[in-house]
Design an enzyme around this catalytic site. Structure first.
Site, PDB file in Angstrom:
ATOM      1  N   SER A  45       0.872  -1.176   0.000  1.00 34.86           N
ATOM      2  CA  SER A  45       0.000   0.000   0.000  1.00 34.86           C
ATOM      3  C   SER A  45       0.907   1.223   0.000  1.00 34.86           C
ATOM      4  O   SER A  45       1.775   1.352   0.883  1.00 34.86           O
ATOM      5  CB  SER A  45      -0.889  -0.011   1.240  1.00 34.86           C
ATOM      6  OG  SER A  45      -1.936   0.921   1.096  1.00 34.86           O
ATOM      7  N   GLU A  46       0.724   2.126  -0.975  1.00 28.34           N
ATOM      8  CA  GLU A  46       1.718   3.185  -1.155  1.00 28.34           C
ATOM      9  C   GLU A  46       1.758   4.195  -0.015  1.00 28.34           C
ATOM     10  O   GLU A  46       2.685   4.984   0.078  1.00 28.34           O
ATOM     11  CB  GLU A  46       1.497   3.883  -2.497  1.00 28.34           C
ATOM     12  CG  GLU A  46       0.211   4.654  -2.596  1.00 28.34           C
ATOM     13  CD  GLU A  46      -0.532   4.384  -3.901  1.00 28.34           C
ATOM     14  OE1 GLU A  46      -0.483   3.245  -4.387  1.00 28.34           O
ATOM     15  OE2 GLU A  46      -1.152   5.322  -4.417  1.00 28.34           O
ATOM     16  N   ASN A  47       0.740   4.166   0.864  1.00 31.07           N
ATOM     17  CA  ASN A  47       0.803   5.034   2.025  1.00 31.07           C
ATOM     18  C   ASN A  47       1.624   4.441   3.166  1.00 31.07           C
ATOM     19  O   ASN A  47       1.637   4.983   4.264  1.00 31.07           O
ATOM     20  CB  ASN A  47      -0.618   5.390   2.511  1.00 31.07           C
ATOM     21  CG  ASN A  47      -1.458   4.167   2.790  1.00 31.07           C
ATOM     22  OD1 ASN A  47      -1.394   3.185   2.067  1.00 31.07           O
ATOM     23  ND2 ASN A  47      -2.245   4.219   3.839  1.00 31.07           N
ATOM     24  N   SER A  87       8.212   4.290   0.808  1.00 35.61           N
ATOM     25  CA  SER A  87       7.267   3.541  -0.013  1.00 35.61           C
ATOM     26  C   SER A  87       7.528   3.783  -1.503  1.00 35.61           C
ATOM     27  O   SER A  87       7.586   2.847  -2.308  1.00 35.61           O
ATOM     28  CB  SER A  87       5.844   3.962   0.341  1.00 35.61           C
ATOM     29  OG  SER A  87       4.914   3.293  -0.470  1.00 35.61           O
TER      30      SER A  87
END
Lengths: 219, 231
Positions: A45-47, A87
Site C-alpha cells: 500500500s503506497e501510504n 514507499s
C-alpha cells in the site's frame, strides 16, 4: 464478455508465487480476492505498508490503518510499516514486482492515460505517475470501449498522459492483450463468448492476431 | 536533553503568520495534526500555502481551513473528496499545484536532507514535465525536481518525549517523518507525551533534532474516510 469480477479473476491468474504487488483503486483492488491462497504474495500500500490483510471486522477497525483508497484494513502477520518516501523509494527502485491499475486509455505504444479528463474537476494523479514510470511489470484492468462504444485501445492517447511506454499487458471485458515493445496490441485470449471480429471492431489501435485465439479459462 | 514541550496547540502555532508556507502531515485523514489545524482555525491566520498529500474533506482536516478561506495555495498529489475545494478552485480563489505522490514525498525528503534537486522518472512525457530539465541516465529519461521546504511543519505522532523524539503508529506515519525534517520550525503533536528515557532509542522514527516544539494533543477524533468492514 467479462464483468468487473471476471476481469479481476483473469488478472489474478497473472500473479506468481513470491511477488510483491501494488494494486490500484477499483477493479485492481478486487484482484486480491481471487489470488489463489496457495501463493505467497505481499500486497503493498503506497501510504506505507507491505502486507495488506483483509478488511477488518467491526472490532478490528483501526483509524491508523488504511489503504491507498483510504479504506480501513488489517495487516498480515509479517507486515512492515514505513514512510511515504520509503514507499515510493521501493516503487521507484523497482522492488515491487507487479503493478495492477485501471486506465481510461492505453495506446499501442503502451502509453497510459488515467488521471485527468479535460473539462472535469482534476483530482490529481496521486501515486499513479510514480508507479507507471518505475514498475517492472504493469497490467491494466479496463473496459475495452467507453459507454458510448468508442475504443479505449488507441493508436495515440487523446487524454492527458500518466506515463509513456509502460503498459505491458491489458485485461479488458473482451480480451487479454500484450503491448509489444515494438508497438501494437497482440491478442492473446478472448473473453467467453466474444469473437475475434468483435475485438477487432472494438480496438482502434494496431491489433495483431496470430493463429487461433483461445477463449479465457476462468474458474 | 533540550526540553521542547509547549503547553498546547495554541502556544505551538502562535507565530505562524499570514502567508506562511506550512507542511501538514497525513495521508487522507490518517495521521493529520488535528490539534494544530484547530489552533490555526482559532488564530485566523490567512494566505497559507499548505503542502499536504491531500486536502481533507469538507468538514475535517485541511478542509476546515479551506472553508474559512485561510488557504491561498495548496500543494498536493490528490485533492478529491472535497466540494468546497472544488468550488474555490473553479472560481479561481484557490491556487493548486498537483505533484505525483512519490515526487512530493521525495521533494520533501530532499528538503530536509539538504538535497536541492534530484532526477526522477515520474511524469516524463506528461504535463508534469513541462518546463523541467529532462536527462537520460542508462537509457531512461528522468525529470529534474527540486526540494520542498517550509516555514513550519505540523506533524502528528503516536508517542513523543520532551526532547522531540517521535514514534508513529500504523499507516499514520506517511508524510510525517519527511515533513518533520523539512520544516524550519517543526511542531509535533502526539497522542502521548512521555518522560525522557521511556521511548526505546531503537524504535525512534523521527529523532528529536528535527522537532522544535512538542505537545500532547487533546480529544483526537481520528476520523475514518472509508470505513470498510469484512462481512
Amino acid at each position: 464478455m467479462l464483468d468487473k469480477i471476471g476481469i479481476a479473476k483473469r488478472i489474478a491468474q497473472e500473479v506468481k508465487d513470491g511477488m510483491y504487488i501494488n494494486l490500484g483503486i477499483g477493479i485492481p483492488t478486487l484482484v486480491a480476492n481471487y489470488i489463489p491462497t496457495k501463493l505467497n504474495v505481499v500486497l503493498q500500500s503506497e501510504n506505507g505498508l507491505l502486507g495488506i490483510g483483509p478488511f477488518p471486522t467491526e472490532v478490528e477497525v483501526d483509524p491508523d490503518l488504511i489503504n491507498a483508497g483510504k479504506q480501513t484494513i488489517t495487516m498480515m502477520p509479517g507486515s512492515s510499516l514505513f514512510s511515504s518516501s520509503e514507499s515510493f523509494g521501493m516503487i521507484r527502485g523497482g522492488h515491487v514486482d507487479l503493478t495492477i491499475l485501471g486506465a481510461m486509455e492505453v495506446s499501442e505504444q503502451g502509453d497510459i492515460a488515467n488521471w485527468k479528463v479535460p473539462g472535469k474537476m482534476v483530482k490529481g494523479m496521486g501515486g499513479a505517475m510514480d508507479l507507471v514510470a518505475s514498475a517492472k511489470h504493469i497490467i491494466v484492468a479496463m473496459q475495452h470501449c467507453s459507454k458510448e462504444g468508442a475504443s479505449k485501445l488507441l493508436t495515440q492517447c487523446t487524454l492527458p498522459i500518466t506515463g509513456i511506454k509502460c503498459v505491458k499487458k491489458i485485461v479488458t471485458d473482451l480480451a487479454v492483450l500484450d503491448v509489444l515493445p515494438s508497438g501494437g496490441f497482440k491478442l492473446l485470449e478472448r473473453a467467453p463468448g466474444v469473437s475475434v471480429e468483435e475485438i477487432r471492431k472494438a480496438t482502434a489501435g494496431k491489433l495483431m492476431i496470430e493463429g487461433e485465439i483461445p477463449e479465457m479459462v476462468l474458474d | 536533553m533540550i526540553n521542547k514541550v509547549v503547553s498546547n496547540a495554541q502556544e505551538a502555532v502562535h507565530d505562524i503568520q499570514d502567508n506562511a508556507v506550512v507542511m501538514f502531515g497525513g495521508f487522507g485523514l490518517c495521521g493529520i495534526p488535528e490539534n494544530c489545524i484547530q489552533a490555526l482555525l482559532r488564530s485566523g491566520v490567512s494566505g497559507l500555502t499548505c503542502i499536504s498529500n491531500n486536502a481533507g474533506v469538507d468538514d475535517f482536516g485541511i478542509g476546515l481551513l479551506l472553508k474559512t478561506r485561510q488557504v491561498k495555495k495548496i500543494i498536493s498529489s490528490y485533492v478529491g473528496e472535497n466540494a468546497e475545494f472544488e468550488r474555490q478552485l473553479l472560481s479561481g480563489e484557490l491556487e493548486v499545484d498537483l505533484i505525483p505522490q512519490g515526487t512530493l514525498a521525495e521533494r520533501i525528503r530532499a528538503g530536509g536532507a539538504g538535497i536541492p534537486a534530484f532526477f526522477t522518472p515520474a511524469g516524463v512525457g506528461t504535463e508534469v514535465a513541462e518546463g523541467k530539465e529532462v536527462r537520460e541516465f542508462h537509457g531512461k529519461l528522468y525529470l529534474l525536481e527540486q526540494w520542498l521546504r517550509a516555514d513550519f511543519a505540523l506533524v502528528k505522532a503516536w508517542k513523543g518525549d520532551s526532547s522531540g523524539n517521535l514514534i508513529y503508529r500504523g499507516t499514520a506515519r506517511n508524510f510525517n517523518p519527511m515533513m518533520a525534517a523539512a520544516g524550519k520550525i517543526t511542531i509535533a503533536e502526539v497522542e502521548e507525551l512521555v518522560p525522557l528515557g521511556e521511548l526505546d532509542p531503537n524504535h525512534i522514527h523521527t529523532p528529536g533534532i528535527y522537532v522544535q516544539r512538542i505537545f500532547q494533543g487533546q480529544q483526537y477524533e481520528k476520523r475514518i474516510e472509508q470505513r470498510t468492514i469484512r462481512k
